[in-house]
Design an enzyme around this catalytic site. Structure first.
Site, PDB file in Angstrom:
ATOM      1  N   GLY A 178       0.826  -1.197   0.000  1.00 37.99           N
ATOM      2  CA  GLY A 178       0.000   0.000   0.000  1.00 37.99           C
ATOM      3  C   GLY A 178       0.862   1.248   0.000  1.00 37.99           C
ATOM      4  O   GLY A 178       1.863   1.324   0.714  1.00 37.99           O
ATOM      5  N   GLU A 424      -0.417  -9.698   6.154  1.00 36.58           N
ATOM      6  CA  GLU A 424       0.308  -9.960   7.404  1.00 36.58           C
ATOM      7  C   GLU A 424       0.315 -11.443   7.751  1.00 36.58           C
ATOM      8  O   GLU A 424       0.284 -11.817   8.926  1.00 36.58           O
ATOM      9  CB  GLU A 424      -0.288  -9.151   8.566  1.00 36.58           C
ATOM     10  CG  GLU A 424      -0.095  -7.665   8.464  1.00 36.58           C
ATOM     11  CD  GLU A 424       1.364  -7.281   8.420  1.00 36.58           C
ATOM     12  OE1 GLU A 424       2.095  -7.597   9.373  1.00 36.58           O
ATOM     13  OE2 GLU A 424       1.782  -6.696   7.418  1.00 36.58           O
TER      14      GLU A 424
END
Length: 664
Positions: A178, A424
């Site tokens: 991102g 993650e």
């Protein structure tokens, strides 16, 4: 946070029926009076600022959506400086992902966790002032969870005292970070360290991507956006990027060197800081994710609960149709989600404490708890995100057809949250990491090794393998000691069974692959035990507020008994409970739904969410749903014209052809 724009509160009778102090519960939910006051202030600040308006966000084209996000991020940074706030205090209520999330959430923590003190002094001041914008470039087109399989290389050139960062293949392109696509000026690029022809695992390197003058990519840098993602609005507000590096050179001191150093002479030296140090960064990241699960699930539950109380269908009570929330089928689907939102909030608060504990231990060079903490946080990330994604979708279905409308807020909420199951760490990969830790722990039982933290219960293996549940009547399931022992026995027995099955394989890795589904289930059982035990620990504290503790006890029981119902096969096959005890658990669960029913609106009001924050026509505080639905429909661009664009070109000829055919 009472909002009543129309003057009539259609949920007022529901609020009057609450049997507990809602204001006191708000403080419990927020984590304390100070946190409540801060959150309330931030929510109102954002809700009343026209720049943060998010009406119709899901209708915007991508370029307009991104520009709108940039405008909000810039304005948020201005307000942070004006009001002397922290970025995290305001970010929660702006409620829109942006390039800044990875800057604050990954770029800065990585430098703090993996950079030397000298590197931190150089880079952090610029990052804190947003004089540079960073991202976290680890995932590649061809590799995600398998970090050691990353293909990007970082070769040391001793003559120039530089690293040469290179993307040797198409699949080595960095993919997904991102902020990378269009905004970031710098990235922490993870690459295979190669010194004098020898590889030294994957390490992080600070690489400048764009000029700080004109924002153009630097020589050797090919960077862009990866395109539209799932859903309207949602993560399409973020410029997730692709990055290829063609022999880009950086100074040697831009390798993060807290754990491993490369000297001017090209010598590779391990520091006295263990590699497990990265676990400390992961604990912080995953604590944030677990807290985010509670936030997302509670938003969906708030919408579904309020709408279920407003919506009436079938039957008749005093000449009116029955509220949907009064149907047991609705309660049996909705109330376990409500209980789970509270459970995840409590375990998220505990993880916040755990991060502080780990940080203090690391400062004192105590690394003893890191493996257990890593397993715990990895498992809870997997458990809470998977449940929350499914829970949001269930809330959408609980709202019937109207839940499918973008104006309900639920489609975008689901699209926004779904990636949490894979970023993650892929959830199933994380569960298998937890199961490896559990198998190692089981193999050490009886060795005298002291068990710490969330696996302490395994030291009582002999008792837990033989004990029998003492429940004789439904009310016995309200005894927290009984519940804890049942969950401990189930978790231990599933882990021991997996360990015994693994021992039959001559090749352990072959066995691990063959039994991976069973191992993942054992990890889930262990993680559910953690959530249950932390919820029960919370209830053993002094909890202020009239009736507050009683409501939390009911929610805790709903959470635990719902797990027993959903995973009944585990509890029965491990002989932790009998079929009759399972039936008694179900009896108590039904009675708890009845107990929670009059308090349902109060329990979601305790989240203290503004209408702006919820962004839902169905979840309005005042319950005035139908006029808002009607109003939102007419805002759609399709309704700007009475006659549809394209009618004359496509529809009219078809109608005329049909007319001619009918005359034949």
């Amino acid at each position: 946070m009472g909002e009543n724009e129309g003057g009539v509160d259609y949920l007022s009778d529901e609020r009057k029926s609450a049997k507990f102090d809602v204001e006191a519960m708000k403080i419990i939910w927020a984590g304390g009076l100070h946190q409540f006051q801060l959150a309330d202030r931030m929510a109102r600040l954002v809700a009343t600022d026209p720049v943060f308006n998010k009406d119709g966000r899901f209708r915007l084209e991508r370029n307009e959506l991104i520009k709108n996000t940039l405008r909000k991020a810039a304005h948020a940074w201005k307000r942070i400086n004006e009001l002397q706030l922290t970025a995290s205090e305001l970010r929660l209520f702006v409620d829109e992902p942006s390039f800044a999330d990875l800057h604050w959430g990954m770029f800065i923590p990585a430098i703090k966790g993996q950079g030397t003190e000298e590197q931190q002094r150089k880079w952090l001041p610029m990052a804190y002032k947003m004089q540079i914008v960073g991202c976290y470039a680890q995932t590649e087109l061809g590799h995600g969870s398998n970090v050691q399989g990353l293909e990007t290389t970082a070769k040391f050139d001793p003559e120039a005292d530089e690293f040469v960062i290179h993307s040797p293949t198409l699949t080595s392109s960095k993919w997904w970070p991102g902020g990378l696509g269009k905004v970031a000026t710098h990235a922490i690029v993870y690459a295979r360290l190669i010194v004098d022809g020898q590889e030294h695992r994957v390490h992080g390197f600070i690489v400048q991507l764009r000029s700080l003058d004109d924002h153009l990519p630097l020589p050797g840098v090919t960077v862009g956006d990866i395109g539209m993602k799932f859903g309207n609005g949602a993560y399409n507000t973020v410029d997730n990027g692709v990055l290829r590096l063609d022999h880009v050179r950086i100074p040697r001191d831009q390798m993060l060197m807290r754990v491993l150093q490369v000297t001017r002479e090209g010598k590779v030296a391990e520091s006295d800081v263990p590699r497990q140090l990265i676990y400390g960064v992961l604990v912080n990241s995953r604590q944030t994710i677990v807290s985010g699960a509670s936030l997302a699930l509670s938003k969906a539950v708030c919408i579904a609960t309020r709408y279920s109380a407003v919506r009436r269908q079938f039957g008749s009570q005093n000449g009116r149709e029955i509220q949907v929330i009064d149907y047991k089928t609705q309660q049996s689907r909705l109330f376990p989600l409500l209980a789970s939102a509270y459970a995840f909030r409590i375990v998220g608060d505990w993880l916040n404490w755990l991060y502080s504990d780990v940080t203090e231990r690391l400062q004192n060079k105590d690394y003893s708890t890191l493996p257990e903490v890593h397993a715990c946080t990895a498992g809870l990330k997997s458990l809470t995100t998977a449940f929350t994604a499914d829970g949001i979708e269930e809330c959408r279905k609980l709202c019937g057809g109207h839940g499918y409308l973008c104006s309900s807020g639920l489609p975008e909420l689901f699209a926004l949250y779904a990636p949490a199951c894979t970023y993650e760490g892929d959830n199933f990969v994380l569960l298998l990491q937890v199961s490896r830790f559990l198998m190692k722990t089981v193999s050490q039982l009886g060795s005298g090794k002291q068990l710490v933290g969330t696996i302490t219960y395994m030291s009582r293996a002999e008792h837990l393998l033989q004990c029998h549940c003492s429940v004789q009547k439904a009310e016995d399931w309200s005894n927290p000691d009984v519940v804890i022992e049942v969950f401990e026995a189930r978790s231990l027995r599933m882990s021991v069974a997996c360990a015994q099955s693994l021992s039959r394989f001559s090749n352990p890795e072959e066995g691990f692959s063959e039994l991976s589904a069973d191992l993942a289930n054992a990890a889930v059982a262990h993680c559910q035990l953690i959530v249950v035990s932390k919820f029960i620990e919370k209830l053993r504290e002094d909890i202020p507020g009239d009736g507050v503790k009683e409501q939390l006890q009911a929610l805790c029981s709903i959470y635990t008994l719902s797990i027993i119902k959903k995973h009944l096969g585990d509890f029965l096959t491990t002989a932790c409970i009998t079929p009759n005890q399972a039936s008694l658990a179900n009896d108590l669960l039904r009675s708890l739904f009845t107990q929670v029913r009059p308090n349902a609106i109060g329990l979601v009001d305790a989240f203290n969410y503004t209408d702006h924050f919820l962004g839902s026509t169905l979840g309005r505080y005042d319950g005035n749903v139908y006029p808002k639905l009607y109003e939102e429909a007419w805002k759609d661009p399709l309704n700007k014209s009475v006659v549809l664009d394209g009618y004359q070109e496509y529809v009219r000829p078809m109608l005329k052809l049909q007319l001619r055919n009918s005359r034949l």
